[in-house]
Design a protein around this motif. Sequence first.
Motif, PDB file in Angstrom:
ATOM      1  N   UNK A 241       0.374   2.700  -6.010  1.00  0.00           N
ATOM      2  CA  UNK A 241      -1.073   2.918  -6.026  1.00  0.00           C
ATOM      3  C   UNK A 241      -1.796   1.865  -5.186  1.00  0.00           C
ATOM      4  N   UNK A 242      -1.284   0.641  -5.263  1.00  0.00           N
ATOM      5  CA  UNK A 242      -1.923  -0.456  -4.531  1.00  0.00           C
ATOM      6  C   UNK A 242      -1.746  -0.300  -3.026  1.00  0.00           C
ATOM      7  N   UNK A 243      -0.528   0.044  -2.606  1.00  0.00           N
ATOM      8  CA  UNK A 243      -0.240   0.092  -1.177  1.00  0.00           C
ATOM      9  C   UNK A 243      -0.552   1.446  -0.543  1.00  0.00           C
ATOM     10  N   UNK A 244      -0.709   2.481  -1.347  1.00  0.00           N
ATOM     11  CA  UNK A 244      -0.996   3.818  -0.808  1.00  0.00           C
ATOM     12  C   UNK A 244      -2.188   4.434  -1.533  1.00  0.00           C
ATOM     13  N   UNK A 245      -3.341   3.818  -1.441  1.00  0.00           N
ATOM     14  CA  UNK A 245      -4.516   4.331  -2.156  1.00  0.00           C
ATOM     15  C   UNK A 245      -4.912   5.727  -1.692  1.00  0.00           C
TER      16      UNK A 245
ATOM     17  N   UNK B 136       6.764   1.791 -14.296  1.00  0.00           N
ATOM     18  CA  UNK B 136       5.337   1.459 -14.318  1.00  0.00           C
ATOM     19  C   UNK B 136       4.996   0.494 -13.190  1.00  0.00           C
ATOM     20  N   UNK B 137       5.860  -0.502 -12.963  1.00  0.00           N
ATOM     21  CA  UNK B 137       5.617  -1.465 -11.887  1.00  0.00           C
ATOM     22  C   UNK B 137       5.679  -0.784 -10.527  1.00  0.00           C
ATOM     23  N   UNK B 138       6.645   0.119 -10.362  1.00  0.00           N
ATOM     24  CA  UNK B 138       6.778   0.832  -9.090  1.00  0.00           C
ATOM     25  C   UNK B 138       5.543   1.686  -8.814  1.00  0.00           C
ATOM     26  N   UNK B 139       5.030   2.341  -9.866  1.00  0.00           N
ATOM     27  CA  UNK B 139       3.835   3.160  -9.705  1.00  0.00           C
ATOM     28  C   UNK B 139       2.631   2.296  -9.349  1.00  0.00           C
ATOM     29  N   UNK B 140       2.489   1.149 -10.018  1.00  0.00           N
ATOM     30  CA  UNK B 140       1.372   0.256  -9.754  1.00  0.00           C
ATOM     31  C   UNK B 140       1.387  -0.217  -8.301  1.00  0.00           C
TER      32      UNK B 140
ATOM     33  N   UNK C 242      -7.131   6.766  -6.565  1.00  0.00           N
ATOM     34  CA  UNK C 242      -6.817   8.176  -6.810  1.00  0.00           C
ATOM     35  C   UNK C 242      -8.015   9.010  -6.390  1.00  0.00           C
ATOM     36  N   UNK C 243      -7.764  10.143  -5.726  1.00  0.00           N
ATOM     37  CA  UNK C 243      -8.857  10.999  -5.278  1.00  0.00           C
ATOM     38  C   UNK C 243      -8.803  12.390  -5.901  1.00  0.00           C
ATOM     39  N   UNK C 244      -7.618  12.797  -6.364  1.00  0.00           N
ATOM     40  CA  UNK C 244      -7.446  14.151  -6.891  1.00  0.00           C
ATOM     41  C   UNK C 244      -6.974  14.095  -8.335  1.00  0.00           C
ATOM     42  N   UNK C 245      -7.716  14.749  -9.219  1.00  0.00           N
ATOM     43  CA  UNK C 245      -7.385  14.817 -10.638  1.00  0.00           C
ATOM     44  C   UNK C 245      -7.183  16.277 -11.010  1.00  0.00           C
ATOM     45  N   UNK C 246      -5.987  16.604 -11.474  1.00  0.00           N
ATOM     46  CA  UNK C 246      -5.660  17.972 -11.871  1.00  0.00           C
ATOM     47  C   UNK C 246      -5.560  18.003 -13.383  1.00  0.00           C
ATOM     48  N   UNK C 247      -6.292  18.897 -14.025  1.00  0.00           N
ATOM     49  CA  UNK C 247      -6.298  18.898 -15.480  1.00  0.00           C
ATOM     50  C   UNK C 247      -6.200  20.310 -16.042  1.00  0.00           C
TER      51      UNK C 247
END
Length: 215
Positions: A14-18, A7-11, A124-129
């Motif tokens: 997301x922060x460094x590669x928006x 979870x920390x790695x993902x956070x 995040x720009x792309x949401x796949x559902x």
Amino acid sequence: MIDLPPFDALALSLHHSPGVHAMLLGSGLSRSAGIPTGWEITLDLIRRLGALDGLTDVNDWPKWYFEKYGKAPNYFEILDSLASTQAERRLILQSYIDAASGEEARQPTKAHHSIARLVAAGKVKVLITTNFDRLLEGALRTAGIEPMVIANDDAVAGATPLVHTRCTVIKVHGDYLDARMNTDPELADYSAATNDLRTCPRFTASLSLERGDWQ
């Protein structure tokens, strides 16, 4: 090497590669809004099949289905057996997604709004559902974001390149108000137009749209 919790790695990512990541969202997202999951719809559809045999009180509907048809329950297969046309399938699914008469309309959940905030922040720009409902789009609009929604081949053909949109919602199974929703056999392979999203120069994002290979 530092071993960060996932979870920390993902956070941090997301922060460094928006804008680099895409989110894959399933039916559990809308469960707390009152929209049943695919399995819950499957069980109710099995009950409908049982009612054709005059059955109303069965303790184990999946077991009954297996004993009668010799196979495990399949959501799309059962839906296809109850409705011979795409329009009929749409009406059946709409009955599960829209609120019943006299009930309040389904509303986006905290999860929907949290995702919308990530989009509003540019993370995040792309949401796949795989969801048919429109609660995600509702949450995005509440956050002031008008998403580009791709739910069929026509939408693919007229879509703006992903890199030039604030948010793109890709509904791989279609939209519940569109009669062109797909059944499982029809989804053995996605259409050429949908698959071309991953290779077309107009769509530069790290997405693989072949079934079972989302990145």
